[in-house]
Design an enzyme around this catalytic site. Sequence first.
Site, PDB file in Angstrom:
ATOM      1  N   GLU A  48      81.132 -12.038  34.168  1.00 44.71           N
ATOM      2  CA  GLU A  48      80.185 -11.065  34.736  1.00 44.71           C
ATOM      3  C   GLU A  48      80.596 -10.653  36.152  1.00 44.71           C
ATOM      4  O   GLU A  48      80.546  -9.469  36.508  1.00 44.71           O
ATOM      5  CB  GLU A  48      78.767 -11.645  34.762  1.00 44.71           C
ATOM      6  CG  GLU A  48      78.134 -11.832  33.389  1.00 44.71           C
ATOM      7  CD  GLU A  48      77.960 -10.535  32.608  1.00 44.71           C
ATOM      8  OE1 GLU A  48      77.808  -9.469  33.225  1.00 44.71           O
ATOM      9  OE2 GLU A  48      77.978 -10.603  31.367  1.00 44.71           O
ATOM     10  N   ASN A  52      81.992  -6.909  37.217  1.00 40.13           N
ATOM     11  CA  ASN A  52      81.342  -6.109  38.262  1.00 40.13           C
ATOM     12  C   ASN A  52      82.359  -5.537  39.252  1.00 40.13           C
ATOM     13  O   ASN A  52      82.234  -4.381  39.675  1.00 40.13           O
ATOM     14  CB  ASN A  52      80.289  -6.945  39.002  1.00 40.13           C
ATOM     15  CG  ASN A  52      78.976  -7.005  38.246  1.00 40.13           C
ATOM     16  OD1 ASN A  52      78.787  -6.328  37.249  1.00 40.13           O
ATOM     17  ND2 ASN A  52      78.071  -7.822  38.734  1.00 40.13           N
ATOM     18  N   ARG A 107      75.266  -0.085  30.665  1.00 38.11           N
ATOM     19  CA  ARG A 107      75.105  -1.315  31.464  1.00 38.11           C
ATOM     20  C   ARG A 107      73.627  -1.679  31.404  1.00 38.11           C
ATOM     21  O   ARG A 107      72.764  -0.798  31.439  1.00 38.11           O
ATOM     22  CB  ARG A 107      75.523  -1.067  32.908  1.00 38.11           C
ATOM     23  CG  ARG A 107      76.969  -0.699  33.069  1.00 38.11           C
ATOM     24  CD  ARG A 107      77.851  -1.931  33.102  1.00 38.11           C
ATOM     25  NE  ARG A 107      79.143  -1.641  32.499  1.00 38.11           N
ATOM     26  CZ  ARG A 107      79.951  -2.561  32.000  1.00 38.11           C
ATOM     27  NH1 ARG A 107      79.598  -3.830  31.999  1.00 38.11           N
ATOM     28  NH2 ARG A 107      81.099  -2.230  31.494  1.00 38.11           N
TER      29      ARG A 107
HETATM   30  N1  LIG Z   1      81.235  -5.897  43.001  1.00 35.49           N
HETATM   31  C1  LIG Z   1      80.320  -4.922  43.105  1.00 35.49           C
HETATM   32  N2  LIG Z   1      80.554  -3.827  43.884  1.00 35.49           N
HETATM   33  C2  LIG Z   1      79.633  -2.841  44.008  1.00 35.49           C
HETATM   34  N3  LIG Z   1      78.436  -2.841  43.371  1.00 35.49           N
HETATM   35  C3  LIG Z   1      78.154  -3.909  42.577  1.00 35.49           C
HETATM   36  C4  LIG Z   1      79.070  -4.993  42.398  1.00 35.49           C
HETATM   37  N4  LIG Z   1      78.495  -5.885  41.578  1.00 35.49           N
HETATM   38  C5  LIG Z   1      77.293  -5.397  41.249  1.00 35.49           C
HETATM   39  N5  LIG Z   1      77.068  -4.200  41.838  1.00 35.49           N
HETATM   40  C6  LIG Z   1      75.816  -3.382  41.753  1.00 35.49           C
HETATM   41  O1  LIG Z   1      74.764  -4.234  41.329  1.00 35.49           O
HETATM   42  C7  LIG Z   1      74.162  -3.698  40.137  1.00 35.49           C
HETATM   43  C8  LIG Z   1      73.676  -4.844  39.270  1.00 35.49           C
HETATM   44  O2  LIG Z   1      74.792  -5.627  38.775  1.00 35.49           O
HETATM   45  P1  LIG Z   1      74.612  -6.390  37.395  1.00 35.49           P
HETATM   46  O3  LIG Z   1      75.914  -7.060  37.057  1.00 35.49           O
HETATM   47  O4  LIG Z   1      73.393  -7.253  37.457  1.00 35.49           O
HETATM   48  O5  LIG Z   1      74.312  -5.229  36.349  1.00 35.49           O
HETATM   49  P2  LIG Z   1      75.305  -4.124  35.766  1.00 35.49           P
HETATM   50  O6  LIG Z   1      76.726  -4.471  36.069  1.00 35.49           O
HETATM   51  O7  LIG Z   1      74.835  -2.791  36.226  1.00 35.49           O
HETATM   52  O8  LIG Z   1      75.035  -4.260  34.201  1.00 35.49           O
HETATM   53  P3  LIG Z   1      75.635  -5.404  33.213  1.00 35.49           P
HETATM   54  O9  LIG Z   1      76.215  -6.487  34.096  1.00 35.49           O
HETATM   55  O10 LIG Z   1      74.437  -5.875  32.449  1.00 35.49           O
HETATM   56  O11 LIG Z   1      76.658  -4.706  32.399  1.00 35.49           O
HETATM   57  C9  LIG Z   1      75.229  -2.820  39.523  1.00 35.49           C
HETATM   58  O12 LIG Z   1      74.678  -1.805  38.692  1.00 35.49           O
HETATM   59  C10 LIG Z   1      75.919  -2.247  40.760  1.00 35.49           C
HETATM   60  O13 LIG Z   1      75.175  -1.160  41.290  1.00 35.49           O
HETATM   61 MG   LIG Z   2      77.466  -6.376  35.718  1.00 33.58          MG
END
Ligand SMILES: Nc1ncnc2c1ncn2[C@@H]1O[C@H](COP(=O)(O)OP(=O)(O)OP(=O)(O)O)[C@@H](O)[C@H]1O
Ligand SMILES: [Mg+2]
Length: 148
Positions: A48, A52, A107
């Site tokens: 995860e 990200n 997502r």
């Molecule tokens: N490394 C990163 N750089 C920039 N923004 C990030 C990063 N990691 C997370 N985010 C932001 O935080 C939000 C939430 O992250 P999260 O992993 O909980 O959900 P997601 O990636 O959108 O969906 P999923 O992980 O369920 O596919 C993301 O939609 C993004 O906007």
């Molecule tokens: Mg994610």
Amino acid sequence: MKESNEMTLTVPAIGVNEAFVRGAVAAFAVQLDPTVEEINDIKTAVSEAVTNCIVHGYEGKGSGDITVKCSAGGGRLHIAVSDAGVGIPDVARAREMFYTTKPEQERSGMGFAIMETFMDALEVESAAGSGTIVKMEKRIKGKADKAD
Ligand SMILES: Nc1ncnc2c1ncn2[C@@H]1O[C@H](COP(=O)(O)OP(=O)(O)OP(=O)(O)O)[C@@H](O)[C@H]1O
Ligand SMILES: [Mg+2]
């Protein structure tokens, strides 16, 4: 106190490296004698965090690297996954379950919730424009304690 061991890995933030980093961290964790369940928890959380970096980290910035630092000692695994990308303007909001900035890409906003569930501690340090670092800790009870 027991000796600790460390490793650092830097790879481009591209899709193929999600499986590579997940596997590398799992291989590093083996020295703590984890159960299969503990290894699977670690792989899920790392996956995860790395996804990200790949999906969100360098959005609109082209490309960049992911750095993963691990340390193992005293029955604990510490993992820090970082990128030098766009950063997260509101970390508290981003950590909320179902919050996503990419609903159109299917997502679900579950990544941070999954990391929190499968690891014993999760810290996220980020700010807009300054990259993101996700620090996680897993206490390894291990096979030895579960023999009976
Ligand atoms: N490394 C990163 N750089 C920039 N923004 C990030 C990063 N990691 C997370 N985010 C932001 O935080 C939000 C939430 O992250 P999260 O992993 O909980 O959900 P997601 O990636 O959108 O969906 P999923 O992980 O369920 O596919 C993301 O939609 C993004 O906007
Ligand atoms: Mg994610």
